[in-house]
Design a protein around this motif. Structure first.
Motif, PDB file in Angstrom:
ATOM      1  N   PRO A 187       4.115  -9.934   3.774  1.00 53.75           N
ATOM      2  CA  PRO A 187       4.594 -11.071   3.723  1.00 53.75           C
ATOM      3  C   PRO A 187       2.855 -12.074   2.520  1.00 53.75           C
ATOM      4  CG  PRO A 187       3.782 -11.139   5.812  1.00 53.75           C
ATOM      5  CD  PRO A 187       3.593  -9.466   4.842  1.00 53.75           C
ATOM      6  N   HIS A 188       4.085 -12.487   1.675  1.00 54.38           N
ATOM      7  CA  HIS A 188       3.412 -13.151   0.505  1.00 54.38           C
ATOM      8  C   HIS A 188       1.842 -13.333   0.568  1.00 54.38           C
ATOM      9  CE1 HIS A 188       2.476 -14.555  -3.589  1.00 54.38           C
ATOM     10  NE2 HIS A 188       2.094 -15.968  -2.780  1.00 54.38           N
ATOM     11  N   ARG A 189       0.824 -13.995   2.002  1.00 56.50           N
ATOM     12  CA  ARG A 189      -0.420 -14.321   2.405  1.00 56.50           C
ATOM     13  C   ARG A 189      -0.486 -13.235   2.044  1.00 56.50           C
ATOM     14  NH1 ARG A 189      -1.964 -14.475   6.976  1.00 56.50           N
ATOM     15  NH2 ARG A 189      -0.763 -13.629   8.727  1.00 56.50           N
ATOM     16  N   LEU A 190      -0.338 -12.285   2.502  1.00 59.08           N
ATOM     17  CA  LEU A 190      -1.684 -10.743   3.198  1.00 59.08           C
ATOM     18  C   LEU A 190      -0.966  -9.690   1.526  1.00 59.08           C
ATOM     19  CD1 LEU A 190      -3.152  -9.894   4.944  1.00 59.08           C
ATOM     20  CD2 LEU A 190      -0.356  -8.698   6.406  1.00 59.08           C
ATOM     21  N   LYS A 191      -2.475  -9.492   1.169  1.00 63.32           N
ATOM     22  CA  LYS A 191      -2.739  -8.742   0.242  1.00 63.32           C
ATOM     23  C   LYS A 191      -2.391  -7.429   0.335  1.00 63.32           C
ATOM     24  CE  LYS A 191      -3.569 -12.633  -2.837  1.00 63.32           C
ATOM     25  NZ  LYS A 191      -4.570 -13.043  -4.077  1.00 63.32           N
ATOM     26  N   GLY A 192      -3.346  -7.660   1.533  1.00 61.08           N
ATOM     27  CA  GLY A 192      -4.050  -6.133   1.946  1.00 61.08           C
ATOM     28  C   GLY A 192      -4.642  -5.958   3.342  1.00 61.08           C
ATOM     29  N   LEU A 193      -4.056  -4.796   3.432  1.00 59.51           N
ATOM     30  CA  LEU A 193      -4.531  -4.455   5.210  1.00 59.51           C
ATOM     31  C   LEU A 193      -5.025  -2.961   5.238  1.00 59.51           C
ATOM     32  CD1 LEU A 193      -4.579  -5.927   8.187  1.00 59.51           C
ATOM     33  CD2 LEU A 193      -2.053  -4.391   8.027  1.00 59.51           C
ATOM     34  N   TYR A 194      -6.355  -3.260   6.305  1.00 61.27           N
ATOM     35  CA  TYR A 194      -6.734  -1.714   6.917  1.00 61.27           C
ATOM     36  C   TYR A 194      -7.450  -1.367   8.056  1.00 61.27           C
ATOM     37  CZ  TYR A 194     -10.278   1.769   7.686  1.00 61.27           C
ATOM     38  OH  TYR A 194     -10.539   3.224   8.400  1.00 61.27           O
ATOM     39  N   SER A 195      -6.454  -1.145   8.736  1.00 60.87           N
ATOM     40  CA  SER A 195      -6.317  -0.393  10.116  1.00 60.87           C
ATOM     41  C   SER A 195      -6.850   1.040  10.805  1.00 60.87           C
ATOM     42  CB  SER A 195      -5.463  -1.149  10.822  1.00 60.87           C
ATOM     43  OG  SER A 195      -5.175  -0.458  11.885  1.00 60.87           O
ATOM     44  N   LYS A 196      -7.187   2.069  11.495  1.00 61.11           N
ATOM     45  CA  LYS A 196      -7.065   3.317  11.409  1.00 61.11           C
ATOM     46  C   LYS A 196      -7.006   4.426  10.067  1.00 61.11           C
ATOM     47  CE  LYS A 196      -5.960   1.533  15.705  1.00 61.11           C
ATOM     48  NZ  LYS A 196      -4.618   1.623  17.022  1.00 61.11           N
ATOM     49  N   ASN A 197      -7.918   4.467   9.235  1.00 64.26           N
ATOM     50  CA  ASN A 197      -7.673   5.172   8.523  1.00 64.26           C
ATOM     51  C   ASN A 197      -6.469   4.872   7.171  1.00 64.26           C
ATOM     52  OD1 ASN A 197     -10.086   6.225   8.944  1.00 64.26           O
ATOM     53  ND2 ASN A 197      -9.755   8.127   9.171  1.00 64.26           N
ATOM     54  N   VAL A 198      -5.830   3.571   7.725  1.00 64.77           N
ATOM     55  CA  VAL A 198      -4.592   3.475   6.624  1.00 64.77           C
ATOM     56  C   VAL A 198      -5.012   1.951   5.922  1.00 64.77           C
ATOM     57  CG1 VAL A 198      -1.824   3.113   6.731  1.00 64.77           C
ATOM     58  CG2 VAL A 198      -3.058   4.516   7.701  1.00 64.77           C
ATOM     59  N   ILE A 199      -4.760   1.562   4.233  1.00 66.34           N
ATOM     60  CA  ILE A 199      -4.325   1.170   3.867  1.00 66.34           C
ATOM     61  C   ILE A 199      -3.330   1.107   3.079  1.00 66.34           C
ATOM     62  CG2 ILE A 199      -5.661  -0.287   1.461  1.00 66.34           C
ATOM     63  CD1 ILE A 199      -8.217   1.366   2.029  1.00 66.34           C
ATOM     64  N   LEU A 200      -2.874  -0.183   3.404  1.00 62.43           N
ATOM     65  CA  LEU A 200      -1.174  -0.693   3.131  1.00 62.43           C
ATOM     66  C   LEU A 200      -1.852  -2.103   1.732  1.00 62.43           C
ATOM     67  CD1 LEU A 200       0.363  -1.557   6.778  1.00 62.43           C
ATOM     68  CD2 LEU A 200       0.579   0.165   4.198  1.00 62.43           C
ATOM     69  N   ILE A 201      -1.594  -2.094   0.721  1.00 64.13           N
ATOM     70  CA  ILE A 201      -1.685  -2.897  -0.490  1.00 64.13           C
ATOM     71  C   ILE A 201      -0.205  -3.865  -0.635  1.00 64.13           C
ATOM     72  CG2 ILE A 201      -1.690  -3.015  -3.311  1.00 64.13           C
ATOM     73  CD1 ILE A 201      -4.051  -2.285  -0.734  1.00 64.13           C
ATOM     74  N   ASN A 202       0.128  -4.584  -0.716  1.00 59.41           N
ATOM     75  CA  ASN A 202       1.351  -5.388  -0.948  1.00 59.41           C
ATOM     76  C   ASN A 202       1.616  -5.199  -2.231  1.00 59.41           C
ATOM     77  OD1 ASN A 202       3.212  -7.314  -1.385  1.00 59.41           O
ATOM     78  ND2 ASN A 202       2.093  -9.121  -0.124  1.00 59.41           N
ATOM     79  N   LYS A 203       2.730  -4.593  -2.195  1.00 61.62           N
ATOM     80  CA  LYS A 203       3.595  -4.204  -3.075  1.00 61.62           C
ATOM     81  C   LYS A 203       3.723  -5.387  -4.393  1.00 61.62           C
ATOM     82  CE  LYS A 203       7.251  -0.922  -3.931  1.00 61.62           C
ATOM     83  NZ  LYS A 203       8.261  -0.882  -2.774  1.00 61.62           N
ATOM     84  N   ASN A 204       3.743  -6.981  -3.570  1.00 61.47           N
ATOM     85  CA  ASN A 204       4.203  -7.978  -5.043  1.00 61.47           C
ATOM     86  C   ASN A 204       3.154  -8.434  -5.349  1.00 61.47           C
ATOM     87  OD1 ASN A 204       6.666  -7.710  -3.901  1.00 61.47           O
ATOM     88  ND2 ASN A 204       6.627  -8.655  -2.216  1.00 61.47           N
ATOM     89  N   MET A 205       1.688  -7.777  -5.997  1.00 63.93           N
ATOM     90  CA  MET A 205       0.927  -8.343  -6.458  1.00 63.93           C
ATOM     91  C   MET A 205       1.023  -8.190  -7.710  1.00 63.93           C
ATOM     92  SD  MET A 205      -2.479  -7.968  -4.478  1.00 63.93           S
ATOM     93  CE  MET A 205      -2.389  -6.014  -4.064  1.00 63.93           C
ATOM     94  N   GLU A 206       0.783  -9.290  -8.831  1.00 64.70           N
ATOM     95  CA  GLU A 206       1.000  -9.539 -10.206  1.00 64.70           C
ATOM     96  C   GLU A 206       0.610  -7.948 -10.865  1.00 64.70           C
ATOM     97  OE1 GLU A 206       1.103 -13.473 -11.730  1.00 64.70           O
ATOM     98  OE2 GLU A 206       2.278 -14.039  -9.791  1.00 64.70           O
ATOM     99  N   THR A 207      -0.685  -7.845 -10.818  1.00 68.63           N
ATOM    100  CA  THR A 207      -0.861  -7.217 -11.577  1.00 68.63           C
ATOM    101  C   THR A 207      -2.268  -5.918 -10.899  1.00 68.63           C
ATOM    102  OG1 THR A 207      -3.723  -8.147 -12.043  1.00 68.63           O
ATOM    103  CG2 THR A 207      -1.505  -9.279 -12.924  1.00 68.63           C
ATOM    104  N   SER A 208      -2.304  -4.552 -12.002  1.00 65.79           N
ATOM    105  CA  SER A 208      -2.786  -3.779 -11.679  1.00 65.79           C
ATOM    106  C   SER A 208      -4.370  -4.158 -10.580  1.00 65.79           C
ATOM    107  CB  SER A 208      -3.077  -2.688 -11.905  1.00 65.79           C
ATOM    108  OG  SER A 208      -3.603  -2.672 -13.244  1.00 65.79           O
ATOM    109  N   TYR A 209      -5.046  -5.156 -11.402  1.00 67.49           N
ATOM    110  CA  TYR A 209      -6.526  -5.689 -11.266  1.00 67.49           C
ATOM    111  C   TYR A 209      -6.460  -6.429  -9.427  1.00 67.49           C
ATOM    112  CZ  TYR A 209      -7.496  -4.468 -16.433  1.00 67.49           C
ATOM    113  OH  TYR A 209      -7.126  -4.148 -18.060  1.00 67.49           O
ATOM    114  N   GLU A 210      -4.688  -6.874  -9.697  1.00 70.88           N
ATOM    115  CA  GLU A 210      -5.205  -7.990  -8.422  1.00 70.88           C
ATOM    116  C   GLU A 210      -5.971  -6.704  -6.935  1.00 70.88           C
ATOM    117  OE1 GLU A 210      -3.097 -11.510  -5.782  1.00 70.88           O
ATOM    118  OE2 GLU A 210      -2.450 -10.287  -7.909  1.00 70.88           O
ATOM    119  N   LYS A 211      -4.887  -5.475  -7.603  1.00 70.41           N
ATOM    120  CA  LYS A 211      -4.772  -4.477  -6.491  1.00 70.41           C
ATOM    121  C   LYS A 211      -5.494  -3.234  -6.143  1.00 70.41           C
ATOM    122  CE  LYS A 211       0.060  -3.326  -6.930  1.00 70.41           C
ATOM    123  NZ  LYS A 211       1.318  -2.461  -7.887  1.00 70.41           N
TER     124      LYS A 211
END
Length: 155
Positions: free
Chosen positions: A22-46
């Motif tokens: 979802p657009h409002r969720l940029k990243g999430l960490y849980s139980k040794n897994v990190i999810l990064i929102n694929k829709n971010m505009e730049t590698s700097y934001e990631k």
């Protein structure tokens, strides 16, 4: 810098994935897994988001997605502070001064982060240290952002 953080995560045994979120969720960490929102505009934001999620690995416990308690907000602040200190250490500000970096935009580009993240890091440093901090023969001023180099008068 993003690749360096990915390597650090892998070394720690953390799997990192870029996924549609979802657009409002940029990243999430849980139980040794990190999810990064694929829709971010730049590698700097990631980079900024990955650093914050690594901050959660190092500093947080439990589910703090909903910021509905003081303790959860405190953990969020601690994780963000970890990210600020990881990506914008005082040494990097001094190094940028030595490289003749002239403004916040150039500094963000130099560090490979977003200007918003840089501004938030500077605000956090002001909360932590006040208007200035002495660092290795330099004084870093946070508002306006600048570095003063002290002359060695021992000659």
């Amino acid at each position: 810098m993003y690749e360096t953080l990915l390597s650090e995560a892998t070394h720690l045994g953390i799997d990192t994935y870029e996924k549609q979120m979802p657009h409002r969720l940029k990243g999430l960490y849980s139980k040794n897994v990190i999810l990064i929102n694929k829709n971010m505009e730049t590698s700097y934001e990631k980079t900024c988001i990955l650093a914050e999620e690594l901050g959660h690995y190092y500093t947080s416990s439990g589910d703090i997605v909903d910021q509905d308690t003081i303790e959860k907000r405190r953990q969020e602040k601690i994780a963000r502070t970890w990210a600020y200190e990881k990506l914008v250490p005082l040494s990097k500000i001094v190094q940028a001064h030595k490289e003749a970096i002239k403004n916040r935009y150039e500094l963000a580009q130099y560090i490979e982060i977003t200007e918003e993240f840089l501004d938030d890091a500077i605000k956090r440093y002001k909360e932590k240290y006040g208007a200035t901090v002495n660092y290795g023969g330099y004084t870093i001023c946070f508002e306006p952002l600048g570095v003063i180099e002290w002359i060695d008068n021992s000659f």
